[in-house]
Motif scaffolding. Structure first.
Motif, PDB file in Angstrom:
ATOM      1  N   ALA A 127      24.819  10.874 -15.205  1.00  0.00           N
ATOM      2  CA  ALA A 127      23.857  10.531 -14.162  1.00  0.00           C
ATOM      3  C   ALA A 127      23.818  11.660 -13.138  1.00  0.00           C
ATOM      4  O   ALA A 127      24.700  12.540 -13.119  1.00  0.00           O
ATOM      5  CB  ALA A 127      24.253   9.218 -13.497  1.00  0.00           C
ATOM      6  N   PRO A 128      22.808  11.671 -12.248  1.00  0.00           N
ATOM      7  CA  PRO A 128      22.790  12.676 -11.187  1.00  0.00           C
ATOM      8  C   PRO A 128      24.077  12.657 -10.376  1.00  0.00           C
ATOM      9  O   PRO A 128      24.642  11.595 -10.106  1.00  0.00           O
ATOM     10  CB  PRO A 128      21.588  12.249 -10.338  1.00  0.00           C
ATOM     11  N   ARG A 129      24.536  13.852  -9.993  1.00  0.00           N
ATOM     12  CA  ARG A 129      25.760  13.929  -9.216  1.00  0.00           C
ATOM     13  C   ARG A 129      25.706  15.003  -8.134  1.00  0.00           C
ATOM     14  O   ARG A 129      26.694  15.244  -7.445  1.00  0.00           O
ATOM     15  CB  ARG A 129      26.954  14.203 -10.128  1.00  0.00           C
ATOM     16  N   THR A 130      24.536  15.654  -7.996  1.00  0.00           N
ATOM     17  CA  THR A 130      24.399  16.686  -6.973  1.00  0.00           C
ATOM     18  C   THR A 130      22.930  16.775  -6.560  1.00  0.00           C
ATOM     19  O   THR A 130      22.053  16.241  -7.243  1.00  0.00           O
ATOM     20  CB  THR A 130      24.909  18.039  -7.508  1.00  0.00           C
ATOM     21  N   ASP A 131      22.663  17.453  -5.450  1.00  0.00           N
ATOM     22  CA  ASP A 131      21.310  17.460  -4.890  1.00  0.00           C
ATOM     23  C   ASP A 131      20.267  18.009  -5.844  1.00  0.00           C
ATOM     24  O   ASP A 131      19.118  17.540  -5.843  1.00  0.00           O
ATOM     25  CB  ASP A 131      21.285  18.272  -3.585  1.00  0.00           C
ATOM     26  N   TYR A 132      20.629  19.003  -6.662  1.00  0.00           N
ATOM     27  CA  TYR A 132      19.607  19.570  -7.547  1.00  0.00           C
ATOM     28  C   TYR A 132      19.289  18.657  -8.731  1.00  0.00           C
ATOM     29  O   TYR A 132      18.451  18.974  -9.567  1.00  0.00           O
ATOM     30  CB  TYR A 132      19.959  20.989  -8.001  1.00  0.00           C
ATOM     31  N   GLN A 133      19.918  17.485  -8.791  1.00  0.00           N
ATOM     32  CA  GLN A 133      19.606  16.482  -9.816  1.00  0.00           C
ATOM     33  C   GLN A 133      19.084  15.179  -9.198  1.00  0.00           C
ATOM     34  O   GLN A 133      19.068  14.150  -9.869  1.00  0.00           O
ATOM     35  CB  GLN A 133      20.859  16.167 -10.642  1.00  0.00           C
ATOM     36  N   CYS A 134      18.637  15.219  -7.972  1.00  0.00           N
ATOM     37  CA  CYS A 134      18.400  13.965  -7.246  1.00  0.00           C
ATOM     38  C   CYS A 134      17.272  13.120  -7.840  1.00  0.00           C
ATOM     39  O   CYS A 134      17.224  11.914  -7.610  1.00  0.00           O
ATOM     40  CB  CYS A 134      18.148  14.233  -5.769  1.00  0.00           C
ATOM     41  N   TYR A 135      16.360  13.725  -8.604  1.00  0.00           N
ATOM     42  CA  TYR A 135      15.313  12.947  -9.272  1.00  0.00           C
ATOM     43  C   TYR A 135      15.618  12.704 -10.751  1.00  0.00           C
ATOM     44  O   TYR A 135      14.774  12.181 -11.476  1.00  0.00           O
ATOM     45  CB  TYR A 135      13.962  13.639  -9.135  1.00  0.00           C
ATOM     46  N   GLN A 157       0.807  -1.228   0.000  1.00  0.00           N
ATOM     47  CA  GLN A 157       0.000   0.000   0.000  1.00  0.00           C
ATOM     48  C   GLN A 157       0.838   1.275   0.000  1.00  0.00           C
ATOM     49  O   GLN A 157       0.410   2.325   0.469  1.00  0.00           O
ATOM     50  CB  GLN A 157      -0.961   0.001   1.198  1.00  0.00           C
ATOM     51  N   GLN A 158       2.041   1.154  -0.570  1.00  0.00           N
ATOM     52  CA  GLN A 158       2.898   2.325  -0.730  1.00  0.00           C
ATOM     53  C   GLN A 158       3.447   2.358  -2.152  1.00  0.00           C
ATOM     54  O   GLN A 158       3.713   1.315  -2.754  1.00  0.00           O
ATOM     55  CB  GLN A 158       4.069   2.304   0.254  1.00  0.00           C
ATOM     56  N   VAL A 159       3.624   3.573  -2.694  1.00  0.00           N
ATOM     57  CA  VAL A 159       4.248   3.748  -3.993  1.00  0.00           C
ATOM     58  C   VAL A 159       5.657   4.289  -3.763  1.00  0.00           C
ATOM     59  O   VAL A 159       5.867   5.159  -2.906  1.00  0.00           O
ATOM     60  CB  VAL A 159       3.431   4.689  -4.910  1.00  0.00           C
ATOM     61  N   HIS A 160       6.612   3.730  -4.518  1.00  0.00           N
ATOM     62  CA  HIS A 160       8.020   4.043  -4.285  1.00  0.00           C
ATOM     63  C   HIS A 160       8.631   4.786  -5.476  1.00  0.00           C
ATOM     64  O   HIS A 160       8.189   4.641  -6.612  1.00  0.00           O
ATOM     65  CB  HIS A 160       8.807   2.754  -4.032  1.00  0.00           C
ATOM     66  N   ALA A 161       9.657   5.549  -5.195  1.00  0.00           N
ATOM     67  CA  ALA A 161      10.392   6.280  -6.225  1.00  0.00           C
ATOM     68  C   ALA A 161      11.879   6.227  -5.907  1.00  0.00           C
ATOM     69  O   ALA A 161      12.288   6.057  -4.749  1.00  0.00           O
ATOM     70  CB  ALA A 161       9.914   7.724  -6.291  1.00  0.00           C
ATOM     71  N   ILE A 162      12.706   6.387  -6.964  1.00  0.00           N
ATOM     72  CA  ILE A 162      14.164   6.346  -6.818  1.00  0.00           C
ATOM     73  C   ILE A 162      14.688   7.772  -6.664  1.00  0.00           C
ATOM     74  O   ILE A 162      14.262   8.686  -7.367  1.00  0.00           O
ATOM     75  CB  ILE A 162      14.818   5.709  -8.059  1.00  0.00           C
ATOM     76  N   ARG A 163      15.650   7.952  -5.764  1.00  0.00           N
ATOM     77  CA  ARG A 163      16.262   9.263  -5.561  1.00  0.00           C
ATOM     78  C   ARG A 163      17.769   9.119  -5.354  1.00  0.00           C
ATOM     79  O   ARG A 163      18.214   8.253  -4.613  1.00  0.00           O
ATOM     80  CB  ARG A 163      15.621   9.958  -4.348  1.00  0.00           C
ATOM     81  N   TRP A 164      18.542   9.958  -6.046  1.00  0.00           N
ATOM     82  CA  TRP A 164      19.991  10.025  -5.820  1.00  0.00           C
ATOM     83  C   TRP A 164      20.249  10.681  -4.479  1.00  0.00           C
ATOM     84  O   TRP A 164      19.590  11.662  -4.114  1.00  0.00           O
ATOM     85  CB  TRP A 164      20.652  10.844  -6.928  1.00  0.00           C
ATOM     86  N   HIS A 165      21.209  10.134  -3.724  1.00  0.00           N
ATOM     87  CA  HIS A 165      21.545  10.742  -2.432  1.00  0.00           C
ATOM     88  C   HIS A 165      22.996  10.433  -2.094  1.00  0.00           C
ATOM     89  O   HIS A 165      23.381   9.254  -1.979  1.00  0.00           O
ATOM     90  CB  HIS A 165      20.628  10.220  -1.324  1.00  0.00           C
ATOM     91  N   ASP A 166      23.793  11.471  -1.996  1.00  0.00           N
ATOM     92  CA  ASP A 166      25.154  11.350  -1.473  1.00  0.00           C
ATOM     93  C   ASP A 166      25.978  10.288  -2.215  1.00  0.00           C
ATOM     94  O   ASP A 166      26.656   9.469  -1.604  1.00  0.00           O
ATOM     95  CB  ASP A 166      25.095  11.049   0.023  1.00  0.00           C
ATOM     96  N   GLY A 167      25.884  10.304  -3.531  1.00  0.00           N
ATOM     97  CA  GLY A 167      26.671   9.386  -4.340  1.00  0.00           C
ATOM     98  C   GLY A 167      26.041   8.028  -4.583  1.00  0.00           C
ATOM     99  O   GLY A 167      26.603   7.199  -5.314  1.00  0.00           O
ATOM    100  N   GLY A 168      24.889   7.774  -3.988  1.00  0.00           N
ATOM    101  CA  GLY A 168      24.184   6.509  -4.193  1.00  0.00           C
ATOM    102  C   GLY A 168      22.718   6.762  -4.498  1.00  0.00           C
ATOM    103  O   GLY A 168      22.327   7.872  -4.871  1.00  0.00           O
ATOM    104  N   TYR A 169      21.895   5.732  -4.340  1.00  0.00           N
ATOM    105  CA  TYR A 169      20.476   5.843  -4.652  1.00  0.00           C
ATOM    106  C   TYR A 169      19.661   5.221  -3.520  1.00  0.00           C
ATOM    107  O   TYR A 169      20.055   4.198  -2.943  1.00  0.00           O
ATOM    108  CB  TYR A 169      20.152   5.153  -5.976  1.00  0.00           C
ATOM    109  N   VAL A 170      18.539   5.858  -3.209  1.00  0.00           N
ATOM    110  CA  VAL A 170      17.647   5.363  -2.161  1.00  0.00           C
ATOM    111  C   VAL A 170      16.234   5.265  -2.720  1.00  0.00           C
ATOM    112  O   VAL A 170      15.919   5.841  -3.774  1.00  0.00           O
ATOM    113  CB  VAL A 170      17.660   6.293  -0.922  1.00  0.00           C
ATOM    114  N   LEU A 171      15.364   4.523  -2.021  1.00  0.00           N
ATOM    115  CA  LEU A 171      13.963   4.404  -2.387  1.00  0.00           C
ATOM    116  C   LEU A 171      13.112   5.140  -1.359  1.00  0.00           C
ATOM    117  O   LEU A 171      13.267   4.929  -0.153  1.00  0.00           O
ATOM    118  CB  LEU A 171      13.548   2.934  -2.461  1.00  0.00           C
ATOM    119  N   ASP A 172      12.241   6.013  -1.855  1.00  0.00           N
ATOM    120  CA  ASP A 172      11.296   6.717  -0.996  1.00  0.00           C
ATOM    121  C   ASP A 172       9.914   6.080  -1.151  1.00  0.00           C
ATOM    122  O   ASP A 172       9.578   5.562  -2.222  1.00  0.00           O
ATOM    123  CB  ASP A 172      11.211   8.192  -1.372  1.00  0.00           C
ATOM    124  N   ALA A 173       9.104   6.138  -0.113  1.00  0.00           N
ATOM    125  CA  ALA A 173       7.777   5.516  -0.137  1.00  0.00           C
ATOM    126  C   ALA A 173       6.721   6.495   0.359  1.00  0.00           C
ATOM    127  O   ALA A 173       6.939   7.206   1.354  1.00  0.00           O
ATOM    128  CB  ALA A 173       7.773   4.252   0.724  1.00  0.00           C
TER     129      ALA A 173
END
Length: 376
Positions: free
Chosen positions: A136-144, A66-82
Protein backbone atom coordinates in the motif's frame (compact mmCIF):
# COMPACT_ATOMS: atom_id res chain seq x y z
CA UNK A 1 -11.60 -14.46 -29.27
CA UNK A 2 -8.89 -16.86 -30.44
CA UNK A 3 -9.31 -20.55 -29.69
CA UNK A 4 -6.67 -20.77 -26.97
CA UNK A 5 -6.12 -24.01 -24.98
CA UNK A 6 -6.94 -22.07 -21.80
CA UNK A 7 -8.33 -18.54 -21.55
CA UNK A 8 -10.24 -17.53 -18.42
CA UNK A 9 -10.68 -14.98 -15.69
CA UNK A 10 -8.83 -16.17 -12.60
CA UNK A 11 -9.63 -13.29 -10.22
CA UNK A 12 -12.47 -10.75 -10.16
CA UNK A 13 -13.64 -8.01 -7.77
CA UNK A 14 -15.94 -10.56 -6.13
CA UNK A 15 -12.86 -12.42 -4.86
CA UNK A 16 -11.45 -9.46 -2.90
CA UNK A 17 -12.20 -9.19 0.83
CA UNK A 18 -12.13 -5.47 1.60
CA UNK A 19 -12.34 -6.16 5.32
CA UNK A 20 -8.66 -7.12 4.90
CA UNK A 21 -7.78 -4.10 2.75
CA UNK A 22 -5.03 -1.70 3.91
CA UNK A 23 -7.77 0.97 3.94
CA UNK A 24 -10.15 -1.01 6.15
CA UNK A 25 -11.31 1.02 9.13
CA UNK A 26 -9.19 4.00 8.12
CA UNK A 27 -11.72 6.13 6.24
CA UNK A 28 -15.25 7.10 7.21
CA UNK A 29 -16.89 6.03 3.95
CA UNK A 30 -18.00 2.84 2.22
CA UNK A 31 -15.70 1.57 -0.53
CA UNK A 32 -15.91 -1.13 -3.19
CA UNK A 33 -13.54 -2.82 -5.64
CA UNK A 34 -13.64 -0.86 -8.88
CA UNK A 35 -11.21 -3.37 -10.38
CA UNK A 36 -8.77 -6.17 -9.52
CA UNK A 37 -6.60 -6.16 -12.62
CA UNK A 38 -3.26 -5.57 -14.43
CA UNK A 39 -1.37 -8.25 -12.48
CA UNK A 40 2.39 -8.47 -12.52
CA UNK A 41 3.37 -12.13 -12.63
CA UNK A 42 6.35 -14.31 -11.74
CA UNK A 43 7.10 -17.88 -10.78
CA UNK A 44 7.68 -18.49 -7.07
CA UNK A 45 10.46 -20.72 -5.71
CA UNK A 46 7.81 -23.41 -4.99
CA UNK A 47 6.82 -23.53 -8.68
CA UNK A 48 3.49 -21.74 -8.28
CA UNK A 49 2.73 -18.49 -10.06
CA UNK A 50 2.34 -15.22 -8.21
CA UNK A 51 0.08 -12.43 -9.39
CA UNK A 52 0.67 -8.98 -7.93
CA UNK A 53 -2.84 -7.63 -8.52
CA UNK A 54 -3.74 -3.98 -8.67
CA UNK A 55 -6.81 -3.46 -6.48
CA UNK A 56 -8.50 -0.17 -7.29
CA UNK A 57 -10.58 0.68 -4.21
CA UNK A 58 -13.16 3.38 -4.83
CA UNK A 59 -15.74 5.30 -2.84
CA UNK A 60 -19.21 3.83 -3.13
CA UNK A 61 -20.69 7.35 -3.21
CA UNK A 62 -18.01 9.74 -4.49
CA UNK A 63 -20.44 12.60 -5.22
CA UNK A 64 -22.15 14.19 -2.22
CA UNK A 65 -23.50 17.69 -1.73
CA UNK A 66 -22.33 18.84 -5.20
CA UNK A 67 -18.78 17.72 -4.52
CA UNK A 68 -16.73 14.81 -5.88
CA UNK A 69 -14.42 13.07 -3.43
CA UNK A 70 -11.18 11.11 -3.72
CA UNK A 71 -9.05 9.04 -1.32
CA UNK A 72 -5.51 10.13 -0.45
CA UNK A 73 -2.83 8.58 1.77
CA UNK A 74 -1.51 11.04 4.35
CA UNK A 75 0.93 10.52 7.20
CA UNK A 76 0.21 6.83 7.68
CA UNK A 77 -3.56 7.11 7.24
CA UNK A 78 -6.12 8.07 4.61
CA UNK A 79 -8.15 11.24 4.08
CA UNK A 80 -10.95 12.30 1.71
CA UNK A 81 -10.52 15.32 -0.53
CA UNK A 82 -13.47 17.16 -2.10
CA UNK A 83 -13.79 19.31 -5.24
CA UNK A 84 -16.88 21.22 -6.43
CA UNK A 85 -18.51 19.44 -9.38
CA UNK A 86 -18.47 22.70 -11.31
CA UNK A 87 -14.65 22.54 -11.45
CA UNK A 88 -14.23 19.00 -12.83
CA UNK A 89 -15.01 16.80 -15.83
CA UNK A 90 -16.18 13.31 -14.81
CA UNK A 91 -16.74 11.79 -18.30
CA UNK A 92 -14.02 9.14 -17.73
CA UNK A 93 -15.09 6.80 -14.89
CA UNK A 94 -11.45 6.14 -13.90
CA UNK A 95 -10.60 9.76 -13.14
CA UNK A 96 -11.84 13.32 -13.17
CA UNK A 97 -10.17 16.27 -14.87
CA UNK A 98 -9.83 19.73 -13.39
CA UNK A 99 -11.19 22.50 -15.59
CA UNK A 100 -8.99 25.47 -16.45
CA UNK A 101 -5.47 26.03 -15.19
CA UNK A 102 -3.73 26.02 -18.57
CA UNK A 103 -2.62 22.35 -18.50
CA UNK A 104 -4.09 18.94 -17.73
CA UNK A 105 -4.62 18.17 -14.06
CA UNK A 106 -6.53 15.10 -12.92
CA UNK A 107 -7.51 13.16 -9.83
CA UNK A 108 -8.45 9.50 -9.53
CA UNK A 109 -11.79 8.02 -8.56
CA UNK A 110 -10.01 5.22 -6.69
CA UNK A 111 -6.84 4.50 -4.73
CA UNK A 112 -4.83 1.45 -5.81
CA UNK A 113 -2.82 -1.01 -3.76
CA UNK A 114 -1.16 -4.31 -4.68
CA UNK A 115 -2.37 -7.73 -3.53
CA UNK A 116 -0.21 -10.88 -3.90
CA UNK A 117 -2.34 -13.76 -5.21
CA UNK A 118 -0.75 -17.21 -5.50
CA UNK A 119 -1.93 -19.45 -8.35
CA UNK A 120 -1.13 -23.04 -9.19
CA UNK A 121 1.77 -23.71 -11.57
CA UNK A 122 -0.41 -23.35 -14.69
CA UNK A 123 -2.28 -20.27 -13.50
CA UNK A 124 -5.66 -22.00 -13.59
CA UNK A 125 -6.70 -21.68 -9.93
CA UNK A 126 -6.08 -19.49 -6.89
CA UNK A 127 -4.14 -21.29 -4.13
CA UNK A 128 -3.80 -18.43 -1.63
CA UNK A 129 -4.38 -14.69 -1.27
CA UNK A 130 -1.65 -13.06 0.82
CA UNK A 131 -3.43 -10.08 2.37
CA UNK A 132 -0.68 -9.85 4.99
CA UNK A 133 1.84 -9.09 2.21
CA UNK A 134 -0.21 -6.38 0.46
CA UNK A 135 1.68 -3.32 -0.74
CA UNK A 136 0.00 0.00 0.00
CA UNK A 137 1.11 3.65 -0.18
CA UNK A 138 3.70 4.47 2.44
CA UNK A 139 5.19 7.81 1.38
CA UNK A 140 4.08 11.13 -0.12
CA UNK A 141 5.02 10.24 -3.69
CA UNK A 142 2.51 7.34 -3.49
CA UNK A 143 -0.35 9.26 -1.89
CA UNK A 144 -2.81 8.51 -4.73
CA UNK A 145 -1.82 4.86 -5.00
CA UNK A 146 0.56 2.16 -6.20
CA UNK A 147 -0.34 0.78 -9.60
CA UNK A 148 0.46 -1.79 -12.31
CA UNK A 149 3.27 -4.01 -11.01
CA UNK A 150 5.63 -5.74 -13.45
CA UNK A 151 7.90 -8.44 -12.02
CA UNK A 152 11.17 -9.78 -13.36
CA UNK A 153 13.67 -12.29 -12.00
CA UNK A 154 17.33 -11.55 -12.76
CA UNK A 155 20.22 -13.60 -11.37
CA UNK A 156 17.98 -15.18 -8.72
CA UNK A 157 16.55 -11.89 -7.40
CA UNK A 158 13.09 -10.44 -8.04
CA UNK A 159 12.64 -6.87 -9.30
CA UNK A 160 9.20 -5.23 -9.37
CA UNK A 161 8.48 -1.91 -11.00
CA UNK A 162 5.30 -0.01 -10.10
CA UNK A 163 3.69 3.33 -10.88
CA UNK A 164 3.52 5.60 -7.84
CA UNK A 165 1.01 8.41 -8.17
CA UNK A 166 0.93 11.77 -6.39
CA UNK A 167 0.70 15.52 -7.05
CA UNK A 168 4.49 15.57 -6.66
CA UNK A 169 5.12 13.25 -9.61
CA UNK A 170 3.80 10.31 -11.62
CA UNK A 171 6.87 8.15 -11.17
CA UNK A 172 8.21 4.62 -11.53
CA UNK A 173 9.29 2.97 -8.30
CA UNK A 174 11.29 -0.20 -7.71
CA UNK A 175 10.79 -2.98 -5.16
CA UNK A 176 13.17 -5.93 -4.72
CA UNK A 177 12.76 -9.32 -3.07
CA UNK A 178 14.47 -12.66 -2.55
CA UNK A 179 11.20 -14.64 -2.59
CA UNK A 180 8.63 -12.42 -4.42
CA UNK A 181 6.52 -12.16 -1.26
CA UNK A 182 8.53 -9.90 1.07
CA UNK A 183 9.37 -6.72 -0.84
CA UNK A 184 11.70 -3.80 -0.09
CA UNK A 185 10.88 -0.39 -1.55
CA UNK A 186 14.07 0.90 -3.17
CA UNK A 187 12.56 4.25 -4.20
CA UNK A 188 11.99 6.19 -7.41
CA UNK A 189 13.96 5.04 -10.43
CA UNK A 190 12.26 6.99 -13.23
CA UNK A 191 10.72 10.39 -12.82
CA UNK A 192 7.58 12.12 -13.99
CA UNK A 193 5.18 10.30 -16.35
CA UNK A 194 7.48 7.54 -17.50
CA UNK A 195 5.08 4.60 -17.40
CA UNK A 196 5.13 0.89 -18.19
CA UNK A 197 8.74 0.24 -17.19
CA UNK A 198 9.64 -3.42 -17.78
CA UNK A 199 12.99 -4.87 -16.75
CA UNK A 200 14.21 -7.61 -19.09
CA UNK A 201 14.37 -11.09 -17.56
CA UNK A 202 18.14 -11.27 -18.00
CA UNK A 203 21.00 -8.88 -18.67
CA UNK A 204 22.10 -7.44 -22.00
CA UNK A 205 25.84 -6.91 -22.33
CA UNK A 206 26.23 -7.38 -18.58
CA UNK A 207 23.73 -4.62 -17.76
CA UNK A 208 20.11 -4.50 -16.68
CA UNK A 209 17.91 -3.45 -19.58
CA UNK A 210 14.39 -2.05 -19.49
CA UNK A 211 11.61 -0.87 -21.72
CA UNK A 212 10.20 2.54 -20.75
CA UNK A 213 7.43 4.75 -22.09
CA UNK A 214 7.82 8.51 -21.52
CA UNK A 215 4.58 10.42 -21.97
CA UNK A 216 3.98 13.96 -23.13
CA UNK A 217 1.56 16.22 -24.98
CA UNK A 218 3.97 17.07 -27.81
CA UNK A 219 5.62 14.80 -30.38
CA UNK A 220 7.62 15.77 -33.47
CA UNK A 221 6.49 14.48 -36.86
CA UNK A 222 8.30 11.84 -38.85
CA UNK A 223 8.80 12.67 -42.56
CA UNK A 224 5.62 12.12 -44.63
CA UNK A 225 7.02 8.96 -46.28
CA UNK A 226 8.23 7.40 -43.01
CA UNK A 227 7.07 3.94 -41.91
CA UNK A 228 6.63 5.32 -38.38
CA UNK A 229 3.87 7.37 -36.76
CA UNK A 230 4.65 10.09 -34.21
CA UNK A 231 3.34 9.49 -30.70
CA UNK A 232 4.07 7.52 -27.53
CA UNK A 233 6.61 4.76 -28.16
CA UNK A 234 8.41 2.06 -26.19
CA UNK A 235 11.92 3.26 -25.40
CA UNK A 236 14.90 1.48 -23.86
CA UNK A 237 17.25 2.15 -20.96
CA UNK A 238 20.20 0.37 -19.34
CA UNK A 239 21.51 0.29 -15.78
CA UNK A 240 24.43 -1.19 -13.86
CA UNK A 241 22.33 -1.83 -10.74
CA UNK A 242 18.59 -1.49 -11.63
CA UNK A 243 18.52 1.82 -9.73
CA UNK A 244 20.29 4.29 -12.03
CA UNK A 245 19.04 4.26 -15.60
CA UNK A 246 20.47 5.75 -18.80
CA UNK A 247 18.21 6.08 -21.84
CA UNK A 248 19.34 4.00 -24.82
CA UNK A 249 20.54 6.08 -27.77
CA UNK A 250 18.49 4.13 -30.33
CA UNK A 251 14.67 4.04 -30.42
CA UNK A 252 12.74 0.97 -29.36
CA UNK A 253 9.32 -0.17 -30.61
CA UNK A 254 7.49 2.63 -32.43
CA UNK A 255 3.95 3.05 -33.79
CA UNK A 256 3.69 1.95 -37.43
CA UNK A 257 2.21 4.33 -39.96
CA UNK A 258 0.39 1.42 -41.65
CA UNK A 259 -2.14 0.95 -38.85
CA UNK A 260 -4.13 3.06 -36.40
CA UNK A 261 -4.60 0.05 -34.10
CA UNK A 262 -1.25 0.83 -32.44
CA UNK A 263 -1.36 4.61 -32.69
CA UNK A 264 -0.61 4.66 -28.96
CA UNK A 265 1.49 1.94 -27.39
CA UNK A 266 3.24 0.90 -24.23
CA UNK A 267 5.01 -2.02 -22.58
CA UNK A 268 3.15 -5.14 -21.52
CA UNK A 269 5.00 -8.15 -20.12
CA UNK A 270 8.71 -8.02 -19.22
CA UNK A 271 10.76 -9.27 -22.21
CA UNK A 272 11.91 -12.91 -21.92
CA UNK A 273 14.39 -14.93 -23.96
CA UNK A 274 12.58 -17.04 -26.53
CA UNK A 275 12.90 -18.72 -29.89
CA UNK A 276 10.45 -17.51 -32.51
CA UNK A 277 10.55 -18.77 -36.08
CA UNK A 278 14.01 -20.21 -35.60
CA UNK A 279 15.42 -16.95 -34.25
CA UNK A 280 16.44 -16.36 -30.64
CA UNK A 281 15.84 -13.03 -28.96
CA UNK A 282 13.78 -11.13 -26.42
CA UNK A 283 10.05 -11.75 -26.77
CA UNK A 284 8.20 -8.55 -25.93
CA UNK A 285 4.42 -8.49 -25.46
CA UNK A 286 3.13 -4.92 -25.59
CA UNK A 287 -0.16 -3.08 -25.87
CA UNK A 288 -1.42 -1.02 -28.76
CA UNK A 289 -4.35 1.36 -28.44
CA UNK A 290 -6.68 2.20 -31.29
CA UNK A 291 -8.40 5.58 -30.77
CA UNK A 292 -12.08 4.96 -30.04
CA UNK A 293 -14.44 6.59 -27.55
CA UNK A 294 -13.09 7.82 -24.21
CA UNK A 295 -10.57 5.04 -23.50
CA UNK A 296 -9.72 3.42 -26.86
CA UNK A 297 -9.39 -0.26 -27.83
CA UNK A 298 -6.47 -2.04 -26.15
CA UNK A 299 -4.95 -5.16 -27.73
CA UNK A 300 -1.77 -7.18 -27.14
CA UNK A 301 0.92 -7.48 -29.81
CA UNK A 302 4.34 -9.16 -29.94
CA UNK A 303 7.81 -8.29 -31.18
CA UNK A 304 11.02 -10.35 -31.07
CA UNK A 305 14.02 -8.16 -30.23
CA UNK A 306 17.68 -8.85 -30.97
CA UNK A 307 19.42 -10.51 -28.03
CA UNK A 308 22.43 -8.16 -28.09
CA UNK A 309 20.77 -4.99 -29.41
CA UNK A 310 17.12 -4.87 -28.31
CA UNK A 311 16.52 -1.71 -30.35
CA UNK A 312 16.52 -4.01 -33.40
CA UNK A 313 13.30 -5.90 -34.11
CA UNK A 314 13.81 -9.36 -35.61
CA UNK A 315 10.12 -10.14 -36.15
CA UNK A 316 6.70 -8.73 -35.31
CA UNK A 317 3.09 -8.87 -36.48
CA UNK A 318 0.49 -6.18 -37.10
CA UNK A 319 -2.22 -8.67 -36.14
CA UNK A 320 -2.99 -8.73 -32.41
CA UNK A 321 -2.01 -11.72 -30.29
CA UNK A 322 -4.74 -11.07 -27.71
CA UNK A 323 -7.95 -9.08 -28.06
CA UNK A 324 -10.56 -8.02 -25.52
CA UNK A 325 -12.84 -10.93 -24.61
CA UNK A 326 -16.35 -9.65 -23.79
CA UNK A 327 -17.68 -13.21 -23.44
CA UNK A 328 -15.45 -13.72 -20.40
CA UNK A 329 -17.04 -10.68 -18.77
CA UNK A 330 -20.70 -11.68 -19.14
CA UNK A 331 -21.00 -12.77 -15.46
CA UNK A 332 -19.60 -9.34 -14.49
CA UNK A 333 -21.63 -7.13 -16.82
CA UNK A 334 -23.14 -5.20 -13.92
CA UNK A 335 -19.62 -4.17 -12.82
CA UNK A 336 -18.31 -2.97 -16.19
CA UNK A 337 -17.26 0.65 -16.49
CA UNK A 338 -14.96 0.36 -19.54
CA UNK A 339 -14.92 -2.12 -22.43
CA UNK A 340 -12.56 -3.18 -25.22
CA UNK A 341 -9.47 -3.39 -23.01
CA UNK A 342 -6.98 -6.22 -22.60
CA UNK A 343 -3.77 -5.06 -20.94
CA UNK A 344 -1.06 -7.74 -20.75
CA UNK A 345 1.28 -7.45 -17.77
CA UNK A 346 3.03 -10.80 -17.24
CA UNK A 347 4.45 -13.88 -18.93
CA UNK A 348 5.80 -17.20 -17.66
CA UNK A 349 7.17 -20.29 -19.40
CA UNK A 350 4.69 -23.18 -19.38
CA UNK A 351 6.72 -25.64 -21.48
CA UNK A 352 5.07 -25.81 -24.90
CA UNK A 353 3.10 -22.64 -24.19
CA UNK A 354 3.38 -19.25 -22.54
CA UNK A 355 1.23 -18.44 -19.53
CA UNK A 356 0.15 -14.84 -20.18
CA UNK A 357 -1.42 -12.63 -17.50
CA UNK A 358 -3.56 -9.65 -18.43
CA UNK A 359 -6.00 -7.17 -17.00
CA UNK A 360 -9.41 -7.45 -18.69
CA UNK A 361 -11.53 -4.30 -18.97
CA UNK A 362 -9.70 -2.71 -16.00
CA UNK A 363 -11.83 -5.09 -13.97
CA UNK A 364 -10.42 -8.62 -13.62
CA UNK A 365 -7.33 -10.81 -14.09
CA UNK A 366 -7.19 -12.99 -17.20
CA UNK A 367 -4.86 -15.95 -17.76
CA UNK A 368 -4.28 -17.18 -21.31
CA UNK A 369 -2.19 -20.14 -22.46
CA UNK A 370 -0.58 -19.17 -25.76
CA UNK A 371 1.09 -22.07 -27.63
CA UNK A 372 4.63 -21.10 -28.53
CA UNK A 373 4.10 -22.10 -32.14
CA UNK A 374 1.29 -19.52 -32.43
CA UNK A 375 3.86 -16.71 -32.22
CA UNK A 376 5.86 -16.28 -35.39
Amino acid sequence: MADWPHDALVLTPHDIDLSRSPLAGKIDAETYVLGAFNPGMTRLPNGNLLLMVRVAEALRTPVREQQVHAIRWHDGGYVLDAWPLSLVDTSDPRKFMMRGGGWKVMALTSLSWLLPVELDAEGRAVKAIHYDRAIAPRTDYQCYGVEDARITQVDGRYYMTTCSVSPERHSTTLYTSDDALDWTLEGIVLDHQNKDMLIFEGKVGGKFCAQTRPLGDLYFAYPPESEWRAGPSINLATSPDALHWKPYDKPGIRPHAQTMATARMGGGAPPVLAEVGGQQGWLSLWHGVEPSGVVGIYRTYWTLLDRDDPSRALATDHAPLLEPAPELLKPLENLLYVTDVVFTTGIADGGDHWVVASGEADLACRITHVPKDRIG
